[in-house]
Every structure is written in C-alpha cells, then in structure tokens.
Design a protein around this motif. Structure first.
Motif, PDB file in Angstrom:
ATOM      1  N   LEU A  46       0.828  -1.203   0.000  1.00 45.39           N
ATOM      2  CA  LEU A  46       0.000   0.000   0.000  1.00 45.39           C
ATOM      3  C   LEU A  46       0.867   1.260   0.000  1.00 45.39           C
ATOM      4  O   LEU A  46       0.510   2.278  -0.626  1.00 45.39           O
ATOM      5  N   THR A  47       2.003   1.215   0.672  1.00 44.08           N
ATOM      6  CA  THR A  47       2.936   2.348   0.654  1.00 44.08           C
ATOM      7  C   THR A  47       3.473   2.592  -0.746  1.00 44.08           C
ATOM      8  O   THR A  47       3.567   3.747  -1.202  1.00 44.08           O
ATOM      9  N   LEU A  48       3.826   1.522  -1.459  1.00 41.37           N
ATOM     10  CA  LEU A  48       4.303   1.681  -2.837  1.00 41.37           C
ATOM     11  C   LEU A  48       3.210   2.230  -3.742  1.00 41.37           C
ATOM     12  O   LEU A  48       3.479   3.057  -4.633  1.00 41.37           O
ATOM     13  N   ASP A  49       1.975   1.802  -3.527  1.00 45.11           N
ATOM     14  CA  ASP A  49       0.860   2.331  -4.324  1.00 45.11           C
ATOM     15  C   ASP A  49       0.615   3.810  -4.036  1.00 45.11           C
ATOM     16  O   ASP A  49       0.301   4.594  -4.952  1.00 45.11           O
ATOM     17  N   MET A  50       0.781   4.218  -2.779  1.00 42.23           N
ATOM     18  CA  MET A  50       0.623   5.633  -2.444  1.00 42.23           C
ATOM     19  C   MET A  50       1.732   6.477  -3.056  1.00 42.23           C
ATOM     20  O   MET A  50       1.518   7.647  -3.421  1.00 42.23           O
TER      21      MET A  50
END
Length: 430
Positions: A46-50
């Motif tokens: 989710l951090t990479l997607d953000m």
C-alpha cells in the motif's frame, strides 16, 4: 566543417527552459511516503501504491530503516525541500495513516477502515487504462462535500490541497491532466473515501465505426462489402465497447488535447477509469507538532476546560524542569573542564616544578629541556657534596649574575648514556 544542427539561440532557450522547470519544481510541495513499526506485506505494498499516487513529486525509491528515527527523517527532509510526510503504520487492532506538515506541523492521524491495493482494483475491472506517461505529472485533486462541518474538516481540506501544486486555470495545459484524485467526505459517518482515477477524453457525436477508425488499432473489415457499412452501422463491433455518455461528462474543449478527434471548441466526453488504490479513512486526532504536541481535536476523547488547563500547566512545568536540567548540565560541564585543566597544571607542577636537584641531574636528555631551573634553591651545592662526597667545580654551578644565559647552558661535566641507564657525573682528576 559541418555545423551543428542547433543554433546558439536554441541552446540558450533550452537551457533557460530547463532552469525555469527546475525552479518551478523546487517551489512545488514534495513528500515522503514510508512505513513505521512492524508493517506487514500488504501495508508495504500500500505504501508503494501511495507513492505512485504522489508521483512525480515524491521519492519513489525511498528506503527507511528501522533504526532511523522520525527526527532524523525531519533533518534529512529540510535540505531536500520536503514539505509533507505520509506515514502508514499497523497495530494489533487497526491500520493508521498520518499526514504531517513540515517543519512545524500539524499532524493528522487517520484510521484506515478499509483499503484495496492497485492489483485488486485492476483485477476487478474488465478493461483498465494505466501507462507510465500518466505519472509524469501530479494528479488533479477533487474535494467533495468539504463544507462547514467544523474546523477539523476545514483543516483536512487545507492539508490535502497543499499536498499538490496549485493550478492556474488560465494557463494550465490540459495534456498534463492524466489522473484524478477524488477525496469525498461523508458528514454522516465522518469518513473519507480516497479514490484514484485515470482520465480519458474521447470525441462524441460519432458512430461506433467512426470511433474505431479514430483509434490507433484499425478494426477488421474482412467480412464487409464496403467501408460505408462500418461507418453507418458499426458492423462487426460489439455494443459492450460503447460507454454511455451524457450531460454529466460531456464538455466543450477550450484547447486541443492529445487524442484523435479532440479538437478545440468541439464536444468531447471525459471518462474516468479507477486505477487504485482506494481507502476509507476516518480522522482520529489532530496534533499541533510533528508527531507530538498539543491535541487540538480528538474523535473519541473529549475533555473539559479544567482538564485541558491542568494538562497545559503540567506540560509547562515539564518544559521548565527540562530547561533547568539543561542549564545545570551545562554548568557542570564547565566546572568539570575547569577542574580538569587545574588538575593537569598541578600534575605538571608536581612532576617538574618541585623536582630535586639530584634527580634533575640524573634525568635523560629528552627531559632535560623541560626542566625549570627557577625552582633550584641555594642548597644545591650542599646536596651535590653529600651525594658525591666532593666539592663541585666553580663552573658547574655558575652564578646567574656572571652568566646571563645560564638557563640554556648544559653542564659540561655530565655524560649521557642513552639506553644504558642514567648518566653519572664524572670525577675530576686531582
């Protein structure tokens, strides 16, 4: 000699354009997106997607180790002109999302009720539209239902607006708007819906066959007798390829946009395709500083004025005690330094200043230059007679009045044996 294809004016104009772009990029807000604590695989993804959402004004390959503290991250963010921190963390009960404004705050803490990764959103769509050119420019921010519902709602809207560069509607280039970030606030549940879309503009008023001809991939016409069949009826095309357009997404273009058929002053339809991630957020608390400070708003804890005043007084006392301890530590450090210097001076004086004359005459050649002859007393001749049982010569102890430079003179009667022990004075022949 062959001339270069670019003139000096073109090179100068290109250099000025690059410098202008660098200055404009430096003035825009930048962000760090990372995790804190023991986050699982889904939270890291989710951090990479953000980070994909915040591109290109973010560190896409940022690496934060567990030993790096938040103060260290703030210290590094200053020279890099980073203005916001987006931090994801996970506990045993829930997932939390923190939005920080540098360098002095505030800090907004959200609870992530639900979330979906980019891979989950894309797999649920029949046709998705996502390519690398969409992430060359920041997304278009759209805020919905952020009305007069309280100061915390207004603060949330301001924080989200400052995450992205401002847009001048008179000078904006529509070709740079490839993505859209929608944040919808629900006043009843006090939750935020975080959605990320891809923008596509297509012309309207044409048949299905004409739209296919305007696309880069030409349809198959092997079963048709004439090209008019494709333009008139759209033969060979499925009805599912057409998307319903209406007054909600049809507009008149003020300028030309990349794509066949998108001409200025013509009707075109704006279509959105979700590319993820999606989140459902709820504001928990608002703090005055970076991760710590006065709590200005809390969703679950409500305190009276007397309790808040007592908390502020206790905090002031802690700050005063902290300042007093620092002052006392500085004073103790100064005293330790003064005591250390005084001790060193005493040790030097005890080692060389009060040395006996006999011991001074038996020291090595390296120590001879460090001797202080001012401490020699009048009974040096007496001590010499007791040690040698013989009276010294007249030139062994010359008087200062008769020999002005006597401190720099070395006794001629002493013999030095390096590496064989201490030297002894030679006896004079009778």
């Amino acid at each position: 000699m062959r001339r270069s294809g670019r003139s000096c004016h073109q090179k100068r104009a290109r250099a000025q354009a690059q410098l202008h772009n660098l200055e404009a990029c430096a003035a825009n807000p930048h962000s760090f997106v990372f995790t804190r604590g023991c986050a699982g695989q889904n939270i890291r993804q989710l951090t990479l997607d953000m980070r994909r959402v915040m591109e290109p004004l973010t560190a896409s390959r940022l690496q934060i180790r567990k030993k790096n503290s938040l103060k260290a991250c703030v210290a590094v963010a200053g020279p890099l002109r980073v203005t916001h921190f987006l931090i994801l963390s996970k506990t045993e009960t829930s997932v939390y999302f923190k939005l920080m404004r540098l360098p002095g705050g505030p800090t907004l803490t959200f609870q992530v009720k639900k979330y979906s990764l980019v891979c989950d959103v894309v797999s649920s769509l029949r046709r998705h539209r996502m390519h690398e050119q969409q992430f060359a420019h920041p997304p278009l921010l759209v805020l919905n239902s952020f009305g007069p519902h309280g100061m915390q709602v207004k603060l949330m809207a301001t924080m989200f607006q400052n995450l992205f560069p401002s847009i001048n509607v008179h000078k904006v280039n529509l070709n740079t708007m490839k993505r859209c970030l929608l944040i919808d606030y629900n006043p009843d549940s006090q939750e935020l819906d975080f959605r990320h879309y891809s923008i596509k503009v297509v012309p309207v008023g044409a048949s299905y066959g004409m739209k296919k001809l305007l696309q880069e991939k030409f349809p198959s016409v092997s079963r048709l007798q004439d090209i008019s069949e494709l333009l008139a009826t759209g033969a060979g095309l499925s009805e599912g390829e057409a998307e319903p357009d209406g007054d909600h997404n049809i507009t008149e273009l003020p300028q030309a946009i990349a794509g066949r058929g998108n001409m200025p002053a013509q009707q075109s339809a704006v279509r959105l395709t979700e590319i993820g991630p999606r989140m459902t957020l709820q504001l928990i608390k608002v703090q005055d500083g970076i991760g710590e400070g006065k709590v200005m708003f809390h969703s679950f804890v409500h305190k009276a004025e007397e309790e808040l005043q007592a908390i502020l007084e206790a905090k002031e006392k802690r700050l005063q005690l902290k300042a007093q301890r620092r002052a006392q530590q500085a004073q103790n450090q100064e005293q330790r330094e003064a005591h250390r210097e005084k001790s060193l001076e005493g040790m030097k004086k005890a080692q060389y200043g009060s040395m006996a004359p006999r011991r001074a005459s038996l020291c090595l050649n390296e120590e001879f230059d460090d001797l202080d002859y001012d401490d020699l007393e009048d009974d040096d001749i007496e001590c010499f007679c007791q040690a040698v049982s013989e009276a010294p010569s007249e030139d062994l102890f010359p008087e200062p009045a008769k020999c002005p430079g006597w401190k720099r003179q070395r006794p001629k009667e002493l013999s030095w044996h390096r590496g064989r022990g201490r030297g002894r004075p030679q006896k004079r022949a009778a």
